[in-house]
Design a protein around this motif. Structure first.
Motif, PDB file in Angstrom:
ATOM      1  N   THR A 164       0.818  -1.216   0.000  1.00 20.24           N
ATOM      2  CA  THR A 164       0.000   0.000   0.000  1.00 20.24           C
ATOM      3  C   THR A 164       0.847   1.259   0.000  1.00 20.24           C
ATOM      4  N   GLN A 165       2.146   1.084  -0.264  1.00 21.03           N
ATOM      5  CA  GLN A 165       3.051   2.221  -0.350  1.00 21.03           C
ATOM      6  C   GLN A 165       3.746   2.215  -1.705  1.00 21.03           C
ATOM      7  N   THR A 166       4.249   3.361  -2.073  1.00 25.76           N
ATOM      8  CA  THR A 166       5.009   3.504  -3.304  1.00 25.76           C
ATOM      9  C   THR A 166       6.399   4.013  -2.958  1.00 25.76           C
ATOM     10  N   GLY A 167       7.432   3.432  -3.592  1.00 29.76           N
ATOM     11  CA  GLY A 167       8.787   3.890  -3.336  1.00 29.76           C
ATOM     12  C   GLY A 167       9.790   2.755  -3.394  1.00 29.76           C
ATOM     13  N   THR A 168      11.015   3.026  -2.929  1.00 27.13           N
ATOM     14  CA  THR A 168      12.097   2.036  -2.925  1.00 27.13           C
ATOM     15  C   THR A 168      12.413   1.658  -1.478  1.00 27.13           C
ATOM     16  N   PHE A 169      12.482   0.346  -1.220  1.00 29.38           N
ATOM     17  CA  PHE A 169      12.670  -0.153   0.134  1.00 29.38           C
ATOM     18  C   PHE A 169      13.826  -1.157   0.155  1.00 29.38           C
ATOM     19  N   SER A 170      14.692  -1.065   1.185  1.00 31.94           N
ATOM     20  CA  SER A 170      15.762  -2.052   1.399  1.00 31.94           C
ATOM     21  C   SER A 170      15.211  -3.138   2.311  1.00 31.94           C
ATOM     22  N   VAL A 171      15.058  -4.327   1.759  1.00 32.35           N
ATOM     23  CA  VAL A 171      14.456  -5.439   2.489  1.00 32.35           C
ATOM     24  C   VAL A 171      15.559  -6.450   2.819  1.00 32.35           C
ATOM     25  N   LYS A 172      15.774  -6.688   4.109  1.00 29.68           N
ATOM     26  CA  LYS A 172      16.838  -7.597   4.548  1.00 29.68           C
ATOM     27  C   LYS A 172      16.247  -8.950   4.922  1.00 29.68           C
ATOM     28  N   VAL A 173      16.724  -9.984   4.224  1.00 30.11           N
ATOM     29  CA  VAL A 173      16.288 -11.367   4.469  1.00 30.11           C
ATOM     30  C   VAL A 173      17.397 -12.081   5.233  1.00 30.11           C
ATOM     31  N   LYS A 174      17.044 -12.744   6.355  1.00 28.86           N
ATOM     32  CA  LYS A 174      18.063 -13.410   7.176  1.00 28.86           C
ATOM     33  C   LYS A 174      17.615 -14.821   7.541  1.00 28.86           C
ATOM     34  N   ALA A 175      18.565 -15.808   7.311  1.00 32.57           N
ATOM     35  CA  ALA A 175      18.331 -17.206   7.707  1.00 32.57           C
ATOM     36  C   ALA A 175      19.048 -17.466   9.031  1.00 32.57           C
ATOM     37  N   TRP A 176      18.300 -18.085   9.970  1.00 27.22           N
ATOM     38  CA  TRP A 176      18.836 -18.351  11.298  1.00 27.22           C
ATOM     39  C   TRP A 176      19.017 -19.854  11.496  1.00 27.22           C
ATOM     40  N   ALA A 177      20.065 -20.177  12.289  1.00 28.38           N
ATOM     41  CA  ALA A 177      20.301 -21.597  12.576  1.00 28.38           C
ATOM     42  C   ALA A 177      19.227 -22.157  13.490  1.00 28.38           C
ATOM     43  N   GLY A 178      18.804 -21.379  14.485  1.00 24.69           N
ATOM     44  CA  GLY A 178      17.809 -21.841  15.429  1.00 24.69           C
ATOM     45  C   GLY A 178      16.397 -21.496  14.983  1.00 24.69           C
ATOM     46  N   SER A 179      15.447 -22.212  15.618  1.00 27.79           N
ATOM     47  CA  SER A 179      14.051 -22.020  15.243  1.00 27.79           C
ATOM     48  C   SER A 179      13.466 -20.736  15.788  1.00 27.79           C
ATOM     49  N   ASN A 180      14.077 -20.128  16.745  1.00 26.35           N
ATOM     50  CA  ASN A 180      13.553 -18.912  17.360  1.00 26.35           C
ATOM     51  C   ASN A 180      14.502 -17.740  17.125  1.00 26.35           C
TER      52      ASN A 180
END
Length: 517
Positions: A135-151
């Motif tokens: 619902t927004q317009t523009g450029t966004f830096s989206v950081k994706v992170k994989a974790w070793a633990g489940s929490n």
């Protein structure tokens, strides 16, 4: 997920000019160990490692020559790209995957998302996703992170994607419900309803219309088409249209415009204006004489109908100063034809009299009169004299002899002079009695009768003959008086009768005759 910092026995040796040795220990596809200050001690090949450091490398980076490096990559919507394309208001599914690591992440985090998007957090899965409607317009830096633990614990590996959310594509507006109300002879209220703006700003909305027989499919800029605009953007609107032709069929559409284009209501709508009363102008009066005049006007518009009648109405101004058809003491004269100038000769008018008149025209919608009321005066009647009567009664030779044709002469010897013959309407060359009433008495009742002879013929134009019945009880000393109603009788060749009780033993009667003017 196992420890990300277990040293892999695989060793690669790189020599430098300084004689130092850089050892890159690759434990897994996620983490590489860098020992920049390792050196060789002795000749036995046994390495003593001192001052070693550990670094986590995100992606391949400067180490892209290392085979099997760990990475997070985009699967959709733009496979393999670090850019994620999206559109505001349009559903997005952003799918990413952890590659080149033998273990499965226990959890995922995604930060920097615009509003409207939700992170799935596919636990114990190498593939995760983000979905929803931005619902927004523009450029966004989206950081994706994989974790070793489940929490969200333990070791992690991340990747930053650039999400570009464009404005939605603008489409042409939607316009519905063309309306037409309050239809009159020269006006109507037209409108429509802009239900969708198409994702863009409505820059104009309104109606276009044209006479159906001239252009049955009106559009903006087309020949013989009128465009009217309304304020506002979406929603219902109406516009008052004026200056229309009466009794005429029109085609019209409602429209709306944005950056994507113009939309019209479909199919074409239509309406017909009401018939109006005709338009009549320029009342005229000409050729005015004592008993006649030429009157007229001009029918300049039919009001969208058919002219059923046109003409003039007139009346003596002192009797009716506002003449209309059917009103008391009003004369109506009609003219053939429909539009244009017309004239009518009005006759039988009274000399020296003021008249009020109007030109008029009628159609199915009604009758129109010229306004304000016009007026004219007839000329005074020409006063004909004894001389004109003489010229009609005597020959040229007789006119030259006053003893025959003079006012005091009595050429027929009946005892009545020519002047009296003229007043009484007698013939000067034929012996006649003066106008004597017939008188009869019976049982004390008296009756008197005579004929009141109208003034007509040469010498009498513009003149009126008057009679009075008078009586007295003594021819010499008595006073002549008239019975009530018999003092001034205007002659029109009518029989006049009087009856009454005899007032005494003796009563004398006579007629008094005179001309006016």
């Amino acid at each position: 997920m196992a420890s990300l910092f277990r040293i892999n026995p695989k060793v690669r040796r790189f020599s430098s000019k300084a004689g130092s040795l850089l050892l890159l220990f690759q434990k897994t596809s996620v983490v590489q160990l860098i020992l920049p200050e390792a050196r060789v001690m002795g000749t036995s090949g046994v390495a003593e490692l001192v001052k070693w450091t550990v670094a986590t490398v995100a992606g391949l980076g400067v180490y892209d020559t290392v085979a099997g490096a760990t990475a997070i990559t985009q699967l959709a919507p733009s496979s393999g790209s670090a850019n994620v394309p999206a559109t505001n208001g349009t559903n997005l599914t952003f799918v990413f995957q952890l590659l080149n690591y033998p273990d499965t992440p226990g959890s995922w985090t995604v930060t920097g998302l615009p509003t409207g998007l939700n992170h799935a957090n596919a636990k114990n899965n190498t593939i995760d996703s983000v979905s929803g409607v931005p619902t927004q317009t523009g450029t966004f830096s989206v950081k994706v992170k994989a974790w070793a633990g489940s929490n969200y614990t333990g070791d992690s590996f991340s990747k930053t994607f650039t999400m570009v959310i464009d404005p939605p594509a603008v489409t042409a507006p939607t316009v519905t419900t063309p309306s037409r109300t309050s239809i009159a002879a020269t006006s109507a209220t037209l409108g429509g309803n802009v239900t969708i703006d198409g994702g863009g700003t409505i820059t104009a909305r309104g109606v276009v219309y044209s006479i159906t027989t001239v252009n049955s499919n009106p559009t903006i800029g087309a020949a013989n088409v009128t465009k009217l605009t309304s304020t506002g953007t979406t929603g219902v609107f109406t516009i008052n249209v004026t200056g229309l032709a009466p009794g005429t069929g029109y085609s019209f559409k409602a429209y709306a415009i944005n950056s994507a284009g113009t939309t019209y209501t479909s199919p074409v709508s239509s309406f017909t204006t009401l018939v109006a009363v005709p338009t009549v102008t320029t009342p005229t009066s000409a050729g005015i004489a004592s008993t006649s005049a030429t009157l007229g006007g001009s029918v300049t518009g039919v009001g969208g109908g058919t002219i059923s009648e046109r003409g003039i109405v007139y009346s003596v101004a002192t009797v009716n100063s506002n003449p209309t058809i059917g009103a008391a003491n009003v004369t109506k004269l009609t003219s053939t034809g429909t539009t244009g100038v017309f004239t009518i000769n009005a006759t039988g008018l009274a000399p020296g009299t003021g008249y009020s008149f109007k030109a008029y025209a009628s159609n199915i919608a009604g009758t129109t009169y010229t306004s304000p009321v016009s007026s004219f005066f007839t000329l005074a009647a020409p006063v004909e004299t004894f001389a004109i009567w003489q010229g009609a009664q005597f020959s040229v030779e007789q006119l030259a002899d006053p003893a025959t044709s003079g006012p005091t002469a009595d050429p027929d010897g009946d005892g009545i002079s020519n002047a009296k013959e003229y007043i009484c309407g007698l013939l000067p060359l034929t012996a006649e009695l003066e106008p004597i009433p017939a008188i009869a008495a019976n049982a004390g009742q008296l009756s008197v009768s005579f004929t009141a002879k109208a003034a007509s013929g040469p010498g009498y134009t513009g003149k009126t003959r008057h009679y009075a019945l008078e009586s007295t009880d003594h021819l010499v000393s008595g006073t002549w008086i008239s019975p009530v109603g018999y003092e001034d009788i205007i002659a029109s060749d009518q029989n006049v009768n009087y009856s009454g009780t005899q007032a005494g033993p003796t009563r004398f009667y006579h007629l008094r005759v005179w001309l006016t003017p």
